[in-house]
Design an enzyme around this catalytic site. Structure first.
Site, mmCIF file in Angstrom:
data_model
loop_
_atom_site.group_PDB
_atom_site.id
_atom_site.type_symbol
_atom_site.label_atom_id
_atom_site.label_comp_id
_atom_site.label_asym_id
_atom_site.label_seq_id
_atom_site.Cartn_x
_atom_site.Cartn_y
_atom_site.Cartn_z
ATOM 1 N N ASP A 1 67.594 18.654 34.437
ATOM 2 C CA ASP A 1 68.075 19.674 33.494
ATOM 3 C C ASP A 1 67.724 21.075 34.010
ATOM 4 O OD1 ASP A 1 65.378 19.549 32.955
ATOM 5 O OD2 ASP A 1 65.577 19.279 30.795
ATOM 6 N N SER A 2 67.051 21.135 35.160
ATOM 7 C CA SER A 2 66.869 22.417 35.861
ATOM 8 C C SER A 2 68.240 23.020 36.182
ATOM 9 C CB SER A 2 66.066 22.211 37.150
ATOM 10 O OG SER A 2 66.613 21.159 37.916
ATOM 11 N N ASP B 1 68.181 13.530 33.621
ATOM 12 C CA ASP B 1 67.291 14.095 32.614
ATOM 13 C C ASP B 1 67.933 14.042 31.240
ATOM 14 O OD1 ASP B 1 64.774 14.909 33.434
ATOM 15 O OD2 ASP B 1 65.502 16.789 34.296
ATOM 16 N N LYS C 1 65.342 10.273 32.436
ATOM 17 C CA LYS C 1 63.969 10.808 32.495
ATOM 18 C C LYS C 1 63.686 11.586 31.214
ATOM 19 C CE LYS C 1 62.659 14.278 35.450
ATOM 20 N NZ LYS C 1 62.269 15.376 34.517
ATOM 21 N N GLU D 1 60.574 13.934 29.122
ATOM 22 C CA GLU D 1 59.323 14.677 29.278
ATOM 23 C C GLU D 1 58.377 14.375 28.122
ATOM 24 O OE1 GLU D 1 59.941 18.896 29.832
ATOM 25 O OE2 GLU D 1 61.469 18.553 31.368
ATOM 26 N N GLU E 1 54.128 17.061 37.299
ATOM 27 C CA GLU E 1 54.517 18.427 37.699
ATOM 28 C C GLU E 1 53.352 19.411 37.560
ATOM 29 O OE1 GLU E 1 58.291 19.769 36.263
ATOM 30 O OE2 GLU E 1 58.019 21.775 37.105
HETATM 31 O O1 KIV Z 1 64.827 19.220 35.970
HETATM 32 C C1 KIV Z 1 64.298 19.027 37.067
HETATM 33 O O2 KIV Z 1 64.818 19.403 38.120
HETATM 34 C C2 KIV Z 1 63.038 18.303 37.098
HETATM 35 C C3 KIV Z 1 62.308 18.243 38.395
HETATM 36 C C4 KIV Z 1 61.793 19.536 38.783
HETATM 37 C C5 KIV Z 1 61.252 17.214 38.421
HETATM 38 O O3 KIV Z 1 62.605 17.787 36.109
#
Ligand code: KIV
Length: 260
Positions: free
Chosen positions: A43-44, A82, A111, A113, A177
């Site tokens: 989600d980056s 994510d 994924k 968090e 992280e």
């Molecule tokens: O969203 C993302 O790119 C991430 C990574 C930095 C692990 O969660």
């Protein structure tokens, strides 16, 4: 070409470092796929491609669109997507959204968090057949500044118990992280599943970076990033040359023209 499975990733713990990078598109995924075990549709993407100041406003539909594109380019790597902020607040909501992601994108896992606070949700998803990757330490969906975690005894204890809770709940791997080296080492020894570090030292079972940072396409350069190339400069040089050629009528040339 044999596709990498969840089992293959699990078996790499303590044996072979796991290589991971983010991708948001087919073009990049095609390259990453040749060299990495896991591709994360992170989600980056919100910050990297959409100029958001954090990942909180990334939507499920945005993640699905990018994951579909990545899936087209990834034939071998395990693809993890994510789940955006607030899309896994309860077991029911998390399952509905995770199922939608997997069904629409044909990716392999999601994924989430969090730690002990979401371990019940993780267990629920795993029992329903969804592969889950965990994410502890600095949680971008919940913070506004990039500060190292695990300096105090209290933080160390909490992050360690978060990782143990995720591992016990059936997560197949855990991203750690931005934590101090000693904590990453301890977590990696304590949990039975592979740990994937980002700013979390070489003691993790694998490493992940945001690809735009690693290739020098973004300007984000914290201490934990190693920049392997300067792609932004390569693009800028190309655009400058193209613009010059157009202005000087050197492009298109003889070779670029259709004649009949
Ligand atoms: O969203 C993302 O790119 C991430 C990574 C930095 C692990 O969660």
């Amino acid at each position: 070409m044999k596709k990498i499975s969840i089992q293959t990733i699990r078996e790499k713990k303590n044996k072979q470092p796991i290589t991971c990078l983010t991708s948001y598109s087919k073009t990049i995924a095609e390259i990453v796929d040749k060299y990495c075990d896991i591709i994360l549709v992170g989600d980056s993407v919100g910050m990297v491609l959409y100029g958001m100041k954090n990942t909180k406003k990334v939507t499920l539909n945005t993640m699905i669109a990018h994951a579909k594109s990545v899936r087209l380019g990834a034939k071998r790597s395990l693809v993890v997507v994510d789940m955006p902020f607030k899309t896994y607040n309860s077991k029911r909501v998390a399952y509905k959204n995770a199922k939608k992601i997997i069904k629409m994108t044909k990716c392999d896992a999601v994924k989430l968090e969090g730690g002990s606070n979401i371990s019940g949700i993780v267990r629920y998803l795993v029992n329903k057949g969804i592969n889950v990757m965990g994410h502890v330490g600095l949680l971008p969906q919940y913070v506004s500044s990039y500060k190292i975690r695990g300096k105090s005894i209290n933080q160390k204890k909490n992050i360690l118990s978060d990782a143990v809770a995720l591992s016990n709940s059936g997560a197949f791997a855990i991203v750690i992280e931005c934590v101090v080296e000693s904590l990453a080492k301890k977590i990696t020894h304590m949990v039975s599943v592979p740990t994937i570090g980002i700013g979390a030292s070489k003691h993790c079972d694998g490493q992940i970076l945001v690809i735009d940072d690693m290739i020098g396409l973004s300007d984000f350069r914290p201490r934990f990033v190693r920049q392997y190339s300067k792609v932004k400069k390569v693009i800028e040089d190309s655009v400058r040359s193209y613009s010059r050629d157009v202005k000087q009528k050197r492009f298109p040339s003889f070779h670029n023209v259709y004649r009949y």
